[in-house]
Design an enzyme around this catalytic site. Structure first.
Site, mmCIF file in Angstrom:
data_model
loop_
_atom_site.group_PDB
_atom_site.id
_atom_site.type_symbol
_atom_site.label_atom_id
_atom_site.label_comp_id
_atom_site.label_asym_id
_atom_site.label_seq_id
_atom_site.Cartn_x
_atom_site.Cartn_y
_atom_site.Cartn_z
ATOM 1 N N ASP A 190 -6.647 8.038 10.101
ATOM 2 C CA ASP A 190 -5.299 7.696 10.542
ATOM 3 C C ASP A 190 -4.985 8.269 11.914
ATOM 4 O OD1 ASP A 190 -4.377 6.197 8.283
ATOM 5 O OD2 ASP A 190 -4.394 8.072 7.155
ATOM 6 N N GLU A 211 0.856 -1.182 0.000
ATOM 7 C CA GLU A 211 0.000 0.000 0.000
ATOM 8 C C GLU A 211 0.894 1.234 0.000
ATOM 9 O OE1 GLU A 211 -3.008 0.618 2.944
ATOM 10 O OE2 GLU A 211 -3.509 -1.520 2.993
#
Length: 269
Positions: free
Chosen positions: A63, A52
């Protein structure tokens, strides 16, 4: 068929050795573009199956502090989606594993949906993970990506209702990103005890590959996840290693080798 589909299909072929997908995450441009390339190549050498590549964004809502800090640093250094495309293109010339962009929707929209899909495909990207794109609003991007043989990989979280589970599972391509916990990304000392139950809920509505991410920080946790899912996604822990090592590429490779070894009991002939 996308490169991601081909990977998972190969695991089900008679006579092939079974394998759990090991998918590490890197923020492109952290701590530098050159370091991203070096670490990515080391991850492949260590035995990962996909990578990724995170496109830095100023407001990464899904996040935690580690990846937020990495994104902020990359943005301060002027890393743009175009530079991320350039990194992907350079990496594709060196590796055969599937490459996946993780991006929030805004940078893609700003670039132009059709132009971004075309450029990503040309760079060798095989899938897109967009945490803030609900499937109800993803049809246009799904169509553009499919024409370039790229997969839109949707996330399923423990907070997803039973009514929405089949909808998201049906729309996902490549694999389903199963979020292990409530909250944001970030390495955890323990994974939630209800993880087994949540993965079972998802299994009940789909036969597509399931890859679990968020919070996985050790080979032991990866081993537990591998007992439930088809793949293990490790993000913040990789970024931590890159941030805190004098030799980030070697340290990342060593860690991935440890995780690969931990997964070996599930990988029989």
């Amino acid at each position: 068929m996308s490169r991601i589909d081909s990977f998972f299909e190969s695991l089900s072929q008679k006579g092939e050795k079974k394998r759990k997908a090991l998918i590490p995450y890197l923020t492109v441009g952290y701590p530098s573009v050159d370091a991203t390339m070096e670490v990515a190549l080391a991850l492949v050498a260590g035995g990962c199956d996909m990578i990724e590549l995170g496109i830095p964004f100023s407001d990464p809502l899904a996040d935690g502090a580690t990846i937020q800090r990495a994104s902020h640093h990359a943005l301060q250094q002027g890393v743009t989606p175009q530079q991320c495309l350039d990194v992907a293109s350079r990496l594709r010339q060196r590796v055969d594993v599937p490459l996946i962009f993780l991006s929030y929707y805004n940078p893609i929209l700003h670039y132009g949906l059709e132009d971004f899909c075309a450029a990503s495909s040309q760079a060798g990207i095989d899938g897109l993970i967009i945490p803030d794109l609900p499937p109800e609003e993803g049809a246009t991007l799904e169509g553009l990506a499919a024409r370039k043989q790229m997969d839109i990989i949707y996330l399923l979280a423990p907070t997803t209702t039973d009514e929405r589970l089949p909808l998201i599972a049906d729309r996902a391509r490549g694999f389903i990103y199963v979020v292990s916990l409530k909250g944001v990304t970030g390495a955890r000392e323990t994974l939630p005890p209800e993880l087994e139950g949540f993965v079972a809920r998802v299994r009940s509505v789909t036969v597509k590959p399931l890859c679990v991410g968020f919070g996985i920080a050790s080979p032991e946790q990866a081993f537990r996840v591998a007992s439930l899912a088809d793949g293990v996604i490790i993000g913040s822990r990789i970024v931590d290693i890159v941030e805190n090592s004098d030799q980030p590429a070697k340290a990342a490779e060593d860690f991935i080798r440890q995780v690969r070894k931990a997964l070996s009991p599930y990988e029989s002939a």
